[in-house]
Design a protein around this motif. Sequence first.
Motif, PDB file in Angstrom:
ATOM      1  N   LEU A   1       4.570  -5.751  -3.542  1.00  0.00           N
ATOM      2  CA  LEU A   1       3.993  -5.683  -4.992  1.00  0.00           C
ATOM      3  C   LEU A   1       5.116  -5.099  -5.917  1.00  0.00           C
ATOM      4  O   LEU A   1       5.037  -3.701  -5.718  1.00  0.00           O
ATOM      5  CB  LEU A   1       2.355  -5.286  -5.580  1.00  0.00           C
ATOM      6  CG  LEU A   1       1.331  -6.169  -4.248  1.00  0.00           C
ATOM      7  CD1 LEU A   1       0.215  -5.247  -4.286  1.00  0.00           C
ATOM      8  CD2 LEU A   1       1.701  -7.384  -4.632  1.00  0.00           C
ATOM      9  N   ARG A   2       5.597  -5.480  -7.103  1.00  0.00           N
ATOM     10  CA  ARG A   2       6.188  -4.974  -7.915  1.00  0.00           C
ATOM     11  C   ARG A   2       8.034  -3.992  -6.870  1.00  0.00           C
ATOM     12  O   ARG A   2       8.621  -2.997  -8.167  1.00  0.00           O
ATOM     13  CB  ARG A   2       6.083  -3.697  -8.696  1.00  0.00           C
ATOM     14  CG  ARG A   2       4.688  -4.176  -9.828  1.00  0.00           C
ATOM     15  CD  ARG A   2       3.765  -3.536  -9.983  1.00  0.00           C
ATOM     16  NE  ARG A   2       2.696  -4.468 -11.529  1.00  0.00           N
ATOM     17  CZ  ARG A   2       2.645  -4.778 -12.828  1.00  0.00           C
ATOM     18  NH1 ARG A   2       3.776  -4.478 -12.559  1.00  0.00           N
ATOM     19  NH2 ARG A   2       1.707  -4.909 -12.862  1.00  0.00           N
ATOM     20  N   GLY A   3       8.215  -4.418  -5.625  1.00  0.00           N
ATOM     21  CA  GLY A   3       9.528  -4.020  -5.638  1.00  0.00           C
ATOM     22  C   GLY A   3       9.332  -2.933  -3.991  1.00  0.00           C
ATOM     23  O   GLY A   3       9.683  -2.160  -4.662  1.00  0.00           O
ATOM     24  N   ARG A   4       7.477  -1.709  -4.690  1.00  0.00           N
ATOM     25  CA  ARG A   4       7.104  -0.559  -4.561  1.00  0.00           C
ATOM     26  C   ARG A   4       6.469  -0.597  -3.183  1.00  0.00           C
ATOM     27  O   ARG A   4       6.415  -0.148  -1.692  1.00  0.00           O
ATOM     28  CB  ARG A   4       7.273   0.180  -5.668  1.00  0.00           C
ATOM     29  CG  ARG A   4       7.907   0.384  -6.623  1.00  0.00           C
ATOM     30  CD  ARG A   4       8.909   1.547  -6.066  1.00  0.00           C
ATOM     31  NE  ARG A   4       9.296   2.524  -7.391  1.00  0.00           N
ATOM     32  CZ  ARG A   4       9.898   3.458  -7.298  1.00  0.00           C
ATOM     33  NH1 ARG A   4      10.409   3.865  -6.037  1.00  0.00           N
ATOM     34  NH2 ARG A   4      11.024   4.239  -8.349  1.00  0.00           N
ATOM     35  N   HIS A   5       5.046  -1.592  -3.707  1.00  0.00           N
ATOM     36  CA  HIS A   5       3.759  -1.780  -2.836  1.00  0.00           C
ATOM     37  C   HIS A   5       4.362  -3.068  -2.070  1.00  0.00           C
ATOM     38  O   HIS A   5       4.431  -3.811  -1.912  1.00  0.00           O
ATOM     39  CB  HIS A   5       2.786  -1.316  -4.079  1.00  0.00           C
ATOM     40  CG  HIS A   5       2.903  -0.903  -4.339  1.00  0.00           C
ATOM     41  ND1 HIS A   5       2.440   0.696  -4.129  1.00  0.00           N
ATOM     42  CD2 HIS A   5       3.161  -0.740  -6.324  1.00  0.00           C
ATOM     43  CE1 HIS A   5       2.644   1.288  -5.495  1.00  0.00           C
ATOM     44  NE2 HIS A   5       2.577   0.779  -6.781  1.00  0.00           N
ATOM     45  N   THR A   6       3.987  -2.691  -0.424  1.00  0.00           N
ATOM     46  CA  THR A   6       4.291  -3.643   0.360  1.00  0.00           C
ATOM     47  C   THR A   6       2.916  -3.464   1.291  1.00  0.00           C
ATOM     48  O   THR A   6       2.427  -2.231   1.141  1.00  0.00           O
ATOM     49  CB  THR A   6       5.512  -3.333   1.204  1.00  0.00           C
ATOM     50  OG1 THR A   6       6.909  -3.331   0.638  1.00  0.00           O
ATOM     51  CG2 THR A   6       5.203  -4.826   2.217  1.00  0.00           C
ATOM     52  N   VAL A   7       2.006  -4.311   1.971  1.00  0.00           N
ATOM     53  CA  VAL A   7       1.106  -4.384   2.716  1.00  0.00           C
ATOM     54  C   VAL A   7       1.464  -5.228   3.631  1.00  0.00           C
ATOM     55  O   VAL A   7       1.976  -6.655   3.237  1.00  0.00           O
ATOM     56  CB  VAL A   7      -0.417  -4.665   2.400  1.00  0.00           C
ATOM     57  CG1 VAL A   7      -1.233  -5.306   2.560  1.00  0.00           C
ATOM     58  CG2 VAL A   7      -0.773  -4.254   1.368  1.00  0.00           C
ATOM     59  N   VAL A   8       1.907  -5.121   4.935  1.00  0.00           N
ATOM     60  CA  VAL A   8       1.322  -5.723   6.230  1.00  0.00           C
ATOM     61  C   VAL A   8       0.741  -6.120   6.662  1.00  0.00           C
ATOM     62  O   VAL A   8      -0.359  -5.325   7.159  1.00  0.00           O
ATOM     63  CB  VAL A   8       3.315  -4.897   6.842  1.00  0.00           C
ATOM     64  CG1 VAL A   8       3.561  -5.822   8.548  1.00  0.00           C
ATOM     65  CG2 VAL A   8       3.665  -4.126   6.484  1.00  0.00           C
ATOM     66  N   PHE A   9       0.648  -7.116   7.342  1.00  0.00           N
ATOM     67  CA  PHE A   9      -0.577  -7.662   8.612  1.00  0.00           C
ATOM     68  C   PHE A   9      -0.126  -8.065   9.887  1.00  0.00           C
ATOM     69  O   PHE A   9       1.162  -8.795  10.069  1.00  0.00           O
ATOM     70  CB  PHE A   9      -1.240  -8.794   8.029  1.00  0.00           C
ATOM     71  CG  PHE A   9      -2.670  -8.835   9.398  1.00  0.00           C
ATOM     72  CD1 PHE A   9      -3.661  -8.225   9.508  1.00  0.00           C
ATOM     73  CD2 PHE A   9      -2.794 -10.334   9.823  1.00  0.00           C
ATOM     74  CE1 PHE A   9      -4.552  -7.938  10.495  1.00  0.00           C
ATOM     75  CE2 PHE A   9      -2.983 -10.135  11.391  1.00  0.00           C
ATOM     76  CZ  PHE A   9      -4.009  -9.606  11.310  1.00  0.00           C
ATOM     77  N   LEU A  10       0.560  -7.027  11.151  1.00  0.00           N
ATOM     78  CA  LEU A  10       0.985  -7.679  12.703  1.00  0.00           C
ATOM     79  C   LEU A  10      -0.227  -7.806  13.680  1.00  0.00           C
ATOM     80  O   LEU A  10      -1.377  -7.192  13.227  1.00  0.00           O
ATOM     81  CB  LEU A  10       1.256  -6.781  12.766  1.00  0.00           C
ATOM     82  CG  LEU A  10       2.502  -6.269  14.235  1.00  0.00           C
ATOM     83  CD1 LEU A  10       3.385  -7.158  13.880  1.00  0.00           C
ATOM     84  CD2 LEU A  10       2.734  -5.119  14.411  1.00  0.00           C
ATOM     85  N   VAL A  11       0.126  -8.836  13.920  1.00  0.00           N
ATOM     86  CA  VAL A  11      -0.172  -9.591  15.206  1.00  0.00           C
ATOM     87  C   VAL A  11       0.627  -9.415  17.061  1.00  0.00           C
ATOM     88  O   VAL A  11       2.117  -9.461  16.618  1.00  0.00           O
ATOM     89  CB  VAL A  11      -0.284 -10.756  15.103  1.00  0.00           C
ATOM     90  CG1 VAL A  11      -1.152 -11.444  17.099  1.00  0.00           C
ATOM     91  CG2 VAL A  11      -1.369 -11.552  14.476  1.00  0.00           C
TER      92      VAL A  11
END
Length: 281
Positions: free
Chosen positions: A78-88
């Motif tokens: 989001l906006r190049g600054r915030h990242t949300v990651v979901f990993l399996v």
Amino acid sequence: MHRYQWMAGVVAGLLGMAGAARAEAPRVELRAVAELGFLDVLAHSLREGSDGTIFRFPEDGGQDNLYTFVRLSAELSLRGRHTVVFLVQPLDIQTQGVLRRDVTIDGLTFPENTPLDVRYAFPFYRASYLYDLLGDPERELSVGASLQLRNATFVFTSADGTLRRANRDVGPVPLLKVRVRWPLSRNWWVGLEADGSYAPTAIINGDDDSATEGALLDASLRGGVRITDSVEAFLNLRYLGGGARGTSDDNGEEFGDGFTSNWLSTATVSLGIQYRLPAPD
């Protein structure tokens, strides 16, 4: 007068170009990442019950081969600054062997020369948040935190089915996270990523017993190449290890006194691919 008109035109043009560049930068971006390779068990020991045998999986349980490694993740930026990651991360190793000594697990002794089937499953699911300190589309220095859900299963069964011990454990694991990416040229880049924690008390690692301690480190070094604007490929070297030691009521419901000591160290080599899909504004 014409000079000022010309300068105003240049400034307006530059501002227009900057505005166009900002418009082209996606405010929301979705990335899908997949890795496939092999895993090598460097060291692995398990002790079930305070009077149990230290079971060394490579020597006693046949974990001396290479095993398939698969990892899947999805990222929302989001906006190049915030990242949300979901990993399996699947991890399920099943081996067979013949015991060279008596082994006691949760009060049950498997005699020497017993043909033994062993299952060690430790898949996990991880959600992460990262904040990029640089805010540069080509360079990244992100810090954040992760919450991992472990889903462990250990099963020891004699080949004739007459002897068996099984242990299951589900629980949260909080982690700190850092990720770096640096360009070497227009298309080539290197990066590193690490999630880790040391939990000296049960309050942190999610167990009910204050004597429990746990640790985890998932660290990787990678190098990649941009194939197209949407697709990148990379080679990844990873260390994945950790474990826990302590007494839990969950471990002692059926057999033994609930004491467990489980420590694992692995190395992986994998090829990965990342697909970038800009989302509509």
